[in-house]
Write a protein that holds these residues in place. Structure first.
Motif, PDB file in Angstrom:
ATOM      1  N   TYR A  42     -13.636 -33.264   2.462  1.00 64.43           N
ATOM      2  CA  TYR A  42     -12.760 -33.251   1.084  1.00 64.43           C
ATOM      3  C   TYR A  42     -12.586 -34.811   1.010  1.00 64.43           C
ATOM      4  CZ  TYR A  42      -8.541 -33.230  -2.350  1.00 64.43           C
ATOM      5  OH  TYR A  42      -7.551 -33.628  -2.755  1.00 64.43           O
ATOM      6  N   ASP A  43     -12.781 -35.636   0.225  1.00 67.99           N
ATOM      7  CA  ASP A  43     -12.242 -37.671   0.574  1.00 67.99           C
ATOM      8  C   ASP A  43     -10.409 -37.291   0.044  1.00 67.99           C
ATOM      9  OD1 ASP A  43     -11.771 -39.538   0.402  1.00 67.99           O
ATOM     10  OD2 ASP A  43     -13.985 -40.520  -0.045  1.00 67.99           O
ATOM     11  N   ALA A  44      -9.922 -37.358   0.587  1.00 71.92           N
ATOM     12  CA  ALA A  44      -8.372 -36.979  -0.311  1.00 71.92           C
ATOM     13  C   ALA A  44      -8.285 -38.575  -0.561  1.00 71.92           C
ATOM     14  CB  ALA A  44      -7.340 -35.898   0.478  1.00 71.92           C
ATOM     15  N   ARG A  80     -11.169 -38.939 -13.287  1.00 70.40           N
ATOM     16  CA  ARG A  80     -11.943 -37.782 -12.584  1.00 70.40           C
ATOM     17  C   ARG A  80     -10.557 -37.098 -11.138  1.00 70.40           C
ATOM     18  NH1 ARG A  80     -14.271 -40.497  -8.602  1.00 70.40           N
ATOM     19  NH2 ARG A  80     -16.358 -39.663  -8.199  1.00 70.40           N
ATOM     20  N   VAL A  81      -9.758 -37.516 -10.903  1.00 73.35           N
ATOM     21  CA  VAL A  81      -9.028 -36.735 -10.348  1.00 73.35           C
ATOM     22  C   VAL A  81      -8.876 -35.475 -10.320  1.00 73.35           C
ATOM     23  CG1 VAL A  81      -7.984 -38.883  -9.470  1.00 73.35           C
ATOM     24  CG2 VAL A  81      -7.026 -37.147 -11.458  1.00 73.35           C
ATOM     25  N   GLU A  82      -8.948 -35.013 -12.127  1.00 76.58           N
ATOM     26  CA  GLU A  82      -8.793 -33.817 -12.854  1.00 76.58           C
ATOM     27  C   GLU A  82     -10.280 -32.364 -12.021  1.00 76.58           C
ATOM     28  OE1 GLU A  82      -5.993 -33.668 -14.054  1.00 76.58           O
ATOM     29  OE2 GLU A  82      -5.542 -34.679 -14.447  1.00 76.58           O
ATOM     30  N   ASP A  83     -11.027 -32.678 -11.483  1.00 72.53           N
ATOM     31  CA  ASP A  83     -11.726 -32.188 -10.579  1.00 72.53           C
ATOM     32  C   ASP A  83     -12.279 -32.470  -9.838  1.00 72.53           C
ATOM     33  OD1 ASP A  83     -14.058 -30.566 -10.047  1.00 72.53           O
ATOM     34  OD2 ASP A  83     -15.347 -31.129 -11.736  1.00 72.53           O
ATOM     35  N   VAL A  84     -11.305 -31.601  -8.727  1.00 73.97           N
ATOM     36  CA  VAL A  84     -11.237 -31.914  -7.208  1.00 73.97           C
ATOM     37  C   VAL A  84     -12.531 -32.039  -6.871  1.00 73.97           C
ATOM     38  CG1 VAL A  84     -10.976 -29.604  -6.949  1.00 73.97           C
ATOM     39  CG2 VAL A  84      -9.993 -30.976  -4.993  1.00 73.97           C
ATOM     40  N   SER A  85     -14.228 -31.457  -7.652  1.00 77.95           N
ATOM     41  CA  SER A  85     -15.594 -31.171  -7.071  1.00 77.95           C
ATOM     42  C   SER A  85     -16.008 -32.340  -6.589  1.00 77.95           C
ATOM     43  CB  SER A  85     -16.086 -30.400  -7.375  1.00 77.95           C
ATOM     44  OG  SER A  85     -15.777 -30.848  -9.514  1.00 77.95           O
ATOM     45  N   ASN A  86     -15.381 -33.164  -8.354  1.00 79.26           N
ATOM     46  CA  ASN A  86     -15.931 -34.480  -7.107  1.00 79.26           C
ATOM     47  C   ASN A  86     -15.498 -35.963  -6.367  1.00 79.26           C
ATOM     48  OD1 ASN A  86     -16.811 -35.285 -10.580  1.00 79.26           O
ATOM     49  ND2 ASN A  86     -14.414 -35.290 -10.882  1.00 79.26           N
ATOM     50  N   TYR A  87     -14.374 -35.153  -5.386  1.00 77.46           N
ATOM     51  CA  TYR A  87     -14.500 -35.686  -3.752  1.00 77.46           C
ATOM     52  C   TYR A  87     -14.829 -34.935  -2.882  1.00 77.46           C
ATOM     53  CZ  TYR A  87     -11.608 -38.239  -6.853  1.00 77.46           C
ATOM     54  OH  TYR A  87     -11.224 -39.078  -8.676  1.00 77.46           O
ATOM     55  N   ILE A  88     -15.518 -33.592  -2.647  1.00 75.18           N
ATOM     56  CA  ILE A  88     -15.998 -33.363  -2.042  1.00 75.18           C
ATOM     57  C   ILE A  88     -17.501 -33.627  -1.894  1.00 75.18           C
ATOM     58  CG2 ILE A  88     -16.684 -31.086  -1.175  1.00 75.18           C
ATOM     59  CD1 ILE A  88     -14.219 -30.516  -2.170  1.00 75.18           C
TER      60      ILE A  88
END
Length: 280
Positions: free
Chosen positions: A72-74, A87-95
């Motif tokens: 997870y790229d926090a 894009r921050v609304e969908d956490v899957s964008n950062y997996i």
């Protein structure tokens, strides 16, 4: 699905049986052996023999088991939130999906190679026990459970640099790749150098096994190293007569392909010196 030797890889009966047993049991195949005995290549040839893709996960000393699942790229998400990125609304964008996740979501069965597992921390194998056993894992950031669509054929290699946990070993089918004998090594060489002259091959392999059996040798040359050596001998167009050493202790021609540390080079230099003294 049954594995057998390919045109590029000679597998002995015991190795073939081990691979097929692991496939039948649906357990990871843990392969140990000297460096250079073809453990990594075995996984690639299993994929070739079965006609399936391969996903390779090379392990380093800094590799963590979690990286094989996902990361997870926090930091990126925080930066994007400061910039007002939607894009921050969908956490899957950062997996970022790891190699196990990739193997689990494929539409067909694949070979998953976990290469040189003994390089990682001692807890690394235990951290993968549940995922490899149940073929699923939970993604905390999204609340999703990732299940394998098809159970991958898992090949795990180890150079035996450290002991692996008993709980991990219990879940694997184990095979140790013995160093090939003269006849098997000739078959392996024939795959790579089909036109090599029999007299040169016999002289080279006889010398090679003499080197491997030299008392006090720190690192015995491996299969990959003898193939490199033979490639050089052919490139230099050496004859069997030129290849033969004057004495059992003399340094072999192009020894840098076989002897990989100064202690072993010095050992052969001392043996050559002693042989010359005795010959006076």
């Amino acid at each position: 699905m049954r594995f057998s030797s390919t045109s590029d890889y000679i597998a002995g009966d015991d190795l073939t049986m081990a691979v097929n047993a692991a496939i039948t049991l649906q357990r990871p195949l843990l392969v140990k052996g000297e460096p250079g005995t073809g453990k990594t290549e075995l996984a690639r040839q299993i994929a070739a023999s079965l006609g399936v893709p391969i996903i390779e996960w090379g392990i380093k000393s800094t590799t963590r088991a979690q990286q094989g699942l996902y990361e997870y790229d926090a930091v990126s998400r925080l930066r994007d939130s400061q910039l007002g990125d939607a894009r921050v609304e969908d956490v899957s964008n950062y997996i970022r999906k790891g190699k196990l996740w990739q193997a689990f979501e494929t539409d067909e069965r694949v070979v998953l190679l976990i290469d040189e597992i003994d390089k990682a921390d001692i807890e690394f194998p235990n951290d993968l026990l549940q995922e490899l056993d149940q073929m699923q894992f939970f993604v905390y950031e999204t609340g999703a459970t990732i299940r394998a669509r098809h159970r991958p054929i898992v090949i795990i290699t180890s150079n035996n640099e450290k002991d692996l946990p008993d709980a991990f070993l219990r879940r694997c089918f184990f095979h140790y790749i013995q160093f090939p004998d003269m006849d098997t090594l000739k078959s392996i060489v024939a795959v790579h150098f089909p036109d090599i002259k029999p007299t040169l091959l016999q002289t080279a392999l006889t010398q090679f096994f003499e080197i491997r059996e030299t008392p006090g040798l720190k690192k015995k040359p491996s299969t990959s190293e003898v193939l490199d050596w033979l490639k050089l001998l052919l490139a230099e167009d050496l004859s069997p007569e030129e290849l033969r050493r004057d004495s059992g202790g003399a340094l072999p021609k192009l020894h840098g392909a076989l002897l990989k540390n100064e202690q072993d080079v010095h050992l052969f230099e001392r043996l050559a010196f002693m042989a010359r003294r005795q010959g006076r």
